[in-house]
Design an enzyme around this catalytic site. Structure first.
Site, PDB file in Angstrom:
ATOM      1  N   GLY A   6      13.371  42.936  24.888  1.00  0.00           N
ATOM      2  CA  GLY A   6      13.153  41.610  25.463  1.00  0.00           C
ATOM      3  C   GLY A   6      12.026  41.648  26.489  1.00  0.00           C
ATOM      4  CG  ASP A  51      16.596  40.561  15.364  1.00  0.00           C
ATOM      5  OD1 ASP A  51      16.834  39.792  14.406  1.00  0.00           O
ATOM      6  OD2 ASP A  51      17.305  40.609  16.407  1.00  0.00           O
ATOM      7  CE1 TYR A 140      23.305  33.545  33.231  1.00  0.00           C
ATOM      8  CE2 TYR A 140      22.227  34.133  31.172  1.00  0.00           C
ATOM      9  CZ  TYR A 140      22.350  34.261  32.536  1.00  0.00           C
ATOM     10  OH  TYR A 140      21.513  35.117  33.215  1.00  0.00           O
TER      11      TYR A 140
HETATM   12  C1  VAH Z   1      19.488  30.873  34.942  1.00  0.00           C
HETATM   13  N1  VAH Z   1      17.651  32.148  35.972  1.00  0.00           N
HETATM   14  O1  VAH Z   1      19.258  30.017  35.752  1.00  0.00           O
HETATM   15  C2  VAH Z   1      18.865  32.248  35.164  1.00  0.00           C
HETATM   16  C3  VAH Z   1      19.844  33.100  35.896  1.00  0.00           C
HETATM   17  C4  VAH Z   1      21.010  33.350  38.036  1.00  0.00           C
HETATM   18  C5  VAH Z   1      20.257  32.444  37.212  1.00  0.00           C
HETATM   19  O2  VAH Z   1      20.953  33.344  35.151  1.00  0.00           O
HETATM   20  O3  VAH Z   1      20.217  30.717  33.987  1.00  0.00           O
END
Ligand code: VAH
Length: 318
Positions: A6, A51, A140
């Site tokens: 990445g 990948d 996330y």
């Molecule tokens: C985001 N910059 O905003 C990233 C990060 C801590 C923030 O995970 O998702």
């Protein structure tokens, strides 16, 4: 040798030249899903299209270049993830699982960043502790908590040397971030130089932890070179350098650019995400266990960001 997966991302694109300046061009292999970032990484060290979800190819590169440390910097960030949670899980966890499995098979150390995004609304927001409840409300964050647990498991079960930090929002001036909730703190500097005005997507009262890229880069070297006997924690350390609200970063820029103005057009997705994250974290464990000690704060970062971005603007780079 070091493999950076990445390499084209916000952190990866600065990690490559930084590591090459420390460990030597040919000892740092950069990879990304395509070769768009090839040649933009500051010099001509080895680059490969990879990948990260292709375990076969990933393992072949680790053997070909005799890799002993993998930095897995692949992720769809918080706001992007909410648009396609299934893809976010597939990419974020697929890349990590391959990094851990290939690390286990080849005796590599593995670094994967976690994030303030690993925390949720039920986490204490002020002085967020190193060890605390973690019930994130974004895909996330779910990926980051799972990643922390997986990385600790691979260390305790298989002896893989896994280490990581919970990054706050990272501010930089080389590669624009994409799809992050903290990206406003980068975009505001470009807007201040280009338009002298900015429309902020984050509510004026929301404080978030932040860090300037040079501190983030040195943190990754410091942690990976730390004496493992001193590490009580591994995945992942709270680290932060500053925290501010949109009003505070606006005031810092306005001190330098008096004609700068800002208005608000709050993005509801980013508002919900940012309000679920810490106001400021306690990073005393990182300071005690491996000497974390950031150099950049809102004042000196703002001076540097405006200087570099004004030069980029004068050179018509944006
Ligand atoms: C985001 N910059 O905003 C990233 C990060 C801590 C923030 O995970 O998702």
């Amino acid at each position: 040798n070091i493999l950076i997966v990445g390499a084209g991302g916000q952190i990866g694109s600065e990690l490559v030249p930084y590591f090459r300046s420390i460990y030597g061009n040919n000892n740092v292999v950069a990879t990304d899903i395509n070769d768009k970032c090839k040649g933009t990484l500051g010099d001509d060290g080895p680059f490969e299209v990879l990948d990260a979800l292709n375990g076969e190819e990933f393992a072949q590169l680790v053997k070909k270049y005799k890799i002993d440390t993998i930095f897995n910097m692949v992720a769809l960030l918080s706001a992007t993830g909410e648009k396609n949670p299934q893809l976010a899980w597939k990419i974020n966890m697929g890349a990590l699982m391959n990094s851990l499995e290939i690390g286990r098979e080849n005796g590599c150390a593995v670094f994967t960043p976690s994030s303030i995004g690993a925390f949720g609304t039920s986490t204490p927001h002020d002085g967020t502790p190193q060890d605390t409840v973690m019930r994130p409300s974004t895909i996330y964050g779910v990926c980051k908590v799972t990643g922390e647990l997986l990385s600790d498991y691979y260390h305790s079960r298989f002896g893989v040397d896994t280490r990581s930090v919970r990054f706050p929002g990272i501010i930089s001036n080389v590669t624009l971030p994409g799809g992050g909730t903290t990206d406003y703190a980068v975009e505001i500097y470009y807007a201040a130089i280009k338009d002298k005005s900015f429309t902020c997507p984050i509510p004026k009262d929301v404080s978030m932890d932040m860090m300037y890229m040079p501190d983030a880069l040195s943190a990754m070297v410091q942690l990976m070179e730390a004496n493992p006997d001193k590490l009580v924690h591994r995945n992942s350390f709270n680290i932060t350098a500053m925290h501010f609200t949109p009003e505070e970063i606006f005031a810092a820029i306005k001190k330098r650019i008096p004609e700068f103005t800002m208005s608000y057009n709050v993005d509801p997705v980013k508002e919900a995400i940012s309000r679920s994250w810490p106001n400021w974290m306690d990073d005393s464990c990182a300071r005690e266990e491996w000497g974390w000690n950031p150099k950049w704060n809102l004042e000196n970062m703002t001076d540097d960001m405006l200087k570099v971005i004004a030069e980029k603007y004068a050179a018509k780079l944006f």
